[in-house]
Design an enzyme around this catalytic site. Structure first.
Site, PDB file in Angstrom:
ATOM      1  N   HIS A 256      33.771  27.356  43.299  1.00  0.00           N
ATOM      2  CA  HIS A 256      34.415  26.200  42.663  1.00  0.00           C
ATOM      3  C   HIS A 256      34.121  26.119  41.166  1.00  0.00           C
ATOM      4  O   HIS A 256      34.790  25.388  40.443  1.00  0.00           O
ATOM      5  CB  HIS A 256      34.023  24.899  43.372  1.00  0.00           C
ATOM      6  N   ASP A 303      32.442  29.280  49.536  1.00  0.00           N
ATOM      7  CA  ASP A 303      32.299  28.861  48.143  1.00  0.00           C
ATOM      8  C   ASP A 303      31.386  29.789  47.342  1.00  0.00           C
ATOM      9  O   ASP A 303      30.468  29.342  46.671  1.00  0.00           O
ATOM     10  CB  ASP A 303      31.772  27.427  48.063  1.00  0.00           C
ATOM     11  N   SER A 380      25.654  23.264  40.333  1.00  0.00           N
ATOM     12  CA  SER A 380      26.597  24.004  41.171  1.00  0.00           C
ATOM     13  C   SER A 380      26.423  25.505  41.015  1.00  0.00           C
ATOM     14  O   SER A 380      26.329  26.016  39.896  1.00  0.00           O
ATOM     15  CB  SER A 380      28.032  23.628  40.810  1.00  0.00           C
TER      16      SER A 380
END
Length: 833
Positions: A256, A303, A380
């Protein structure tokens, strides 16, 4: 009281010179710094105004970890050597081009280039007006075939660009900027003042990697980088090892982080070693970076994104390639190294089991709950490590944040074991890249390309148990450690001495099977009897293959364990702070910074019903992030019956919208060896004077400015020594008061009171709904729609006080959660958006 901090002096960030061919700054000083007879008035290109308030509102709407943490606004431009700047000829015939770019209100500037080419001898620099910050030189060593390029952040709202072109290469250089990034978050923490809107600094509960809690992770931290994504966002990722240990610069992060179609990984910047050298520091070097990479594989199902950097990190970066495990098994504890909110490198730990699950349809490991630190936007893509120091996933998202309740201290990581063989080709999975020979090992350890090679080199790689700094009530422990062969020759035997407080107490003999180069094994130590107080346990390698080891630098490990012999008291335990002695007998205070801490005050008492209480004068406290603990006496939960509750009165007011403190309640059932958050509140959640109100003078609560909190502690029933801690966390806010602490068993909780102790969050919600109980554990849960139909046949989490449900596929409308707690049945309404 003055609530400001003196601004820290700026320092020069001049990149070190390296000799490898890479997308790396080559160092040096701009010619104009020493040249004479140059035109002083450099042309200035002014950027259009950026609507910062709109960007901040947009950030608030998009708040979360499932996208890069945005720090800047991309401004489309067309700036090149032909249409901007000033050319001048130097006495030797070389030419110099300069241009200043200004963006009013910017806290930093950085640039994306759609064309960049340096001829032989050409040098390109970017620097601040006062010459205190310099990026470059960028030379022909930085050329790419696709001519894409990017440069890192420069503090301030003005950047000067300078290109020196040799006489022999006239007209051959190409510099074409297509985006200027206006930084609106202060990512350079040394520019911040105490009362500034400190948006880029991570939450106060986060811990620097070079604090004692990160001592065992000094190798793995060298693999972790902060990423400048798309010019205007931050993520985290890690260098990752392949099976042949080839040193191919593979890099693992979150898919992402690359989801924006404008993100070109060829223009990403990978900044290494952005960390403070101390536990309390707030800044780190920004001069060690690599620009550019290429996609190798990525998959939204777990992801992950695997990139290959444009160059291997040079030896001066001291980078390592992290190991990994694709076993796909639950682990008892997990660890994350990351850059929350674009901050310097931090470490987070969860001293509890991972749980397999899905989050927004991504196959994940659920970490819940963090017992040290949290994650934030900007984290992230950061690696999740198992206790063997191997990557098992990368951060996708989750609700954790400093000050959140215990039920909101979890996060979700895409599984490495799923990414290994995801999809149908090498473009969607890891195995072809990380295992090109198809040897199919389940685990691979960290590879250090800069390590000195020895023929015979055994090492005590890690102490798996006990953890360093463990505080325990158990007199006997069973140490476990990992022995590794770092040498080129096989290891057939080893002798390891165990010491207790410097005295040899045992030996461990390893006699095979043979360990090949790079292989490791876990060894157990016979039970050790601890002494009351501090115990230093040493693990010392004496011999390998019957002779002395060639490398003594990695032959020893030491941990310290403290044995407590508590005298638990029976419930109820009550404290109203009326006695003149503080703290009362059996209570204790941890004041690590020897500064302001918990004290008894006669300014106010709970709800005005008493004349005194406990207080931390946060208004006068200057140590940002400092934690002060008020510890209750050890409590005996052995023969208690449900429900067991802790209640207390609290009063607090914020100093401002950006300066506020936190209160945590933590519980340990192993004499402080590990702690679990059972209560975390800060900011408006903690405030008792109206939530959004602020108080700019010392807060003294009125009788109506108190709140009673109730925490269920049923999960600790049966424990013989339970320690409860009230922890105040300083954030330059206002004074915090605590009164009427009561730890007791409630014979019964009424249905109305029980309903108040059930929390559905978020409600309304659209993807994940968390159900949390502070009144007992769930023994039966059913979900029905508005017409009474059961929509889920079984609910995972029965027998706990926390349930996580994926509602992303439910139709919009009303739903009813029917649940049974302590033999009582109740219903809570939920709205699916």
């Amino acid at each position: 009281m003055n609530k400001t901090i003196t601004r820290i002096a700026l320092f020069a960030l001049i990149a070190s010179t390296v000799s490898v061919k890479a997308q790396i700054s080559q160092g040096g000083i701009p010619v104009s710094f020493n040249a004479r007879k140059l035109v002083q008035e450099i042309p200035v290109r002014v950027m259009p105004r950026v609507d910062i308030e709109f960007l901040k509102q947009e950030d608030e709407l998009n708040k979360g970890k499932m996208k890069p943490y945005r720090f800047g606004a991309n401004i489309d431009v067309d700036i090149n050597l032909q249409n901007a700047g000033l050319w001048e000829t130097l006495p030797n015939g070389d030419r110099i081009w300069r241009l200043a770019i200004r963006s009013e209100g910017a806290l930093s500037l950085n640039f994306l280039y759609n064309k960049f080419f340096m001829p032989t001898g050409g040098k390109f620099f970017i620097y601040s007006e006062d010459h205190q910050f310099v990026l470059g030189a960028f030379t022909s060593e930085n050329n790419r075939e696709d001519q894409l390029f990017a440069t890192d952040l420069l503090p301030g709202n003005v950047a000067v660009l300078e290109y020196i072109e040799p006489k022999s290469e006239k007209g051959n250089g190409v510099i074409s900027i297509n985006q200027v990034v206006h930084g609106y978050r202060d990512v350079f923490s040394y520019l911040k003042e105490k009362n500034a809107n400190n948006q880029a600094a991570s939450g106060a509960c986060n811990v620097n990697i070079n604090c004692p809690q990160g001592d065992d992770w000094q190798t793995e931290k060298r693999a972790v980088c902060i990423l400048v994504v798309g010019g205007s966002g931050f993520c985290t990722g890690s260098m990752i090892n392949d099976v042949p240990q080839s040193g191919t610069p593979y890099f693992l992060t979150a898919n992402h982080c690359t989801s924006d179609g404008s993100d070109n990984v060829a223009q990403w910047i990978f900044r290494f070693n952005y960390e403070s050298s101390t536990c309390s520091g707030t800044t780190g070097p920004t001069s060690q970076s690599i620009t550019g990479s290429v996609y190798r594989a990525h998959n939204a199902g777990s992801d992950f994104a695997l990139l290959e950097l444009s160059s291997a990190p040079p030896a001066s970066y001291n980078a390592v390639y992290a190991g990994w495990s694709r076993e796909g098994v639950v682990v008892d504890s997990s660890f994350c190294i990351h850059h929350p909110s674009g901050d310097i490198k931090k470490i987070s730990k969860a001293q509890n089991q991972t749980v397999s699950g899905t989050y927004s349809n991504i196959e994940c490991w659920r970490v819940g709950q963090w017992t040290l630190g949290v994650t934030e936007p900007g984290s992230s893509g950061s690696p999740l490590f198992d206790p063997n120091h191997r990557i098992i996933g990368q951060l996708y998202g989750g609700p954790s944040a400093c000050g959140n309740s215990a039920s909101q201290l979890n996060d979700y990581y895409g599984k490495f074991s799923v990414s290994w063989d995801a999809g149908s080709s090498s473009a969607t999975r890891l195995k072809e890249w990380l295992d090109p020979q198809n040897l199919a090992p389940l685990t691979v350890d960290t590879y250090d390309p800069n390590a000195i090679a020895y023929t015979l080199d055994g090492s005590i790689q890690s102490v798996n148990a006990p953890g360093n700094g463990l505080v325990t009530c158990t007199e006997t422990i069973n140490p476990v450690f990992t022995f590794k062969n770092n040498g080129s020759d096989a290891v057939n035997s080893a002798l390891i001495q165990i010491t207790l407080n410097g005295v040899p107490v045992d030996t461990v003999t390893y006699s095979g099977p043979s360990l090949a180069s790079g292989a490791s094994t876990t060894l157990n130590v016979p039970a050790l009897n601890l002494n009351a107080g501090s115990n230093a346990i040493g693990f010392n390698l004496l011999a390998v293959n019957g002779v002395s080891d060639e490398n003594s630098n990695n032959n020893s490990r030491n941990v310290t364990v403290t044995l407590l012999v508590p005298s638990p008291v029976a419930l109820p335990i009550a404290e109203g702070f009326q006695a003149g002695t503080f703290p009362s007998a059996g209570y204790s205070i941890d004041n690590d910074d020897a500064d302001i801490t918990w004290e008894r005050t006669t300014l106010a008492g709970g709800f005005g019903n008493s004349s005194s209480s406990a207080k931390i004068a946060f208004f006068d406290y200057q140590s940002d992030g400092a934690k002060d603990n008020l510890n209750l006496p050890y409590a005996d939960f052995t023969n208690l019956q449900s429900p067991v509750v802790l209640t207390f009165d609290v009063a607090y007011a914020r100093y401002s919208n950006t300066n506020f403190d936190s209160l945590n309640v933590l519980v340990s059932a192993d004499c402080g060896g590990s702690w679990t958050y059972v209560y975390q509140k800060g900011n408006t959640q903690l405030a008792t004077n109206g939530g959004s109100n602020v108080t700019n003078s010392n807060f003294v609560p009125s009788a109506s400015q108190w709140r009673t909190e109730t925490i269920n502690l049923d999960s600790y029933i049966g424990s013989s020594s339970v320690l409860i801690r009230f922890q105040g966390v300083n954030g330059y806010g206002n004074d915090l008061y605590l009164d009427n602490i009561n730890l007791r068993t409630d014979s019964a909780i009424g249905l109305e009171d029980l309903s108040k102790r059930i929390d559905l969050y978020p409600n309304p919600g659209s993807t994940i709904v968390e159900v949390h109980s502070t009144g007992g554990i769930f023994s039966n849960v059913q979900i029905r729609n508005i017409v009474g139909e059961k929509i889920i046949n079984s609910v995972t989490g029965i027998g706990t006080n926390a349930i996580s449900l994926d509602c992303s596929n439910w139709s919009k409308g009303f739903y009813f959660f029917e649940m049974e707690i302590n033999g009582q049945r109740l219903v809570k309404k939920f709205v699916k958006e």
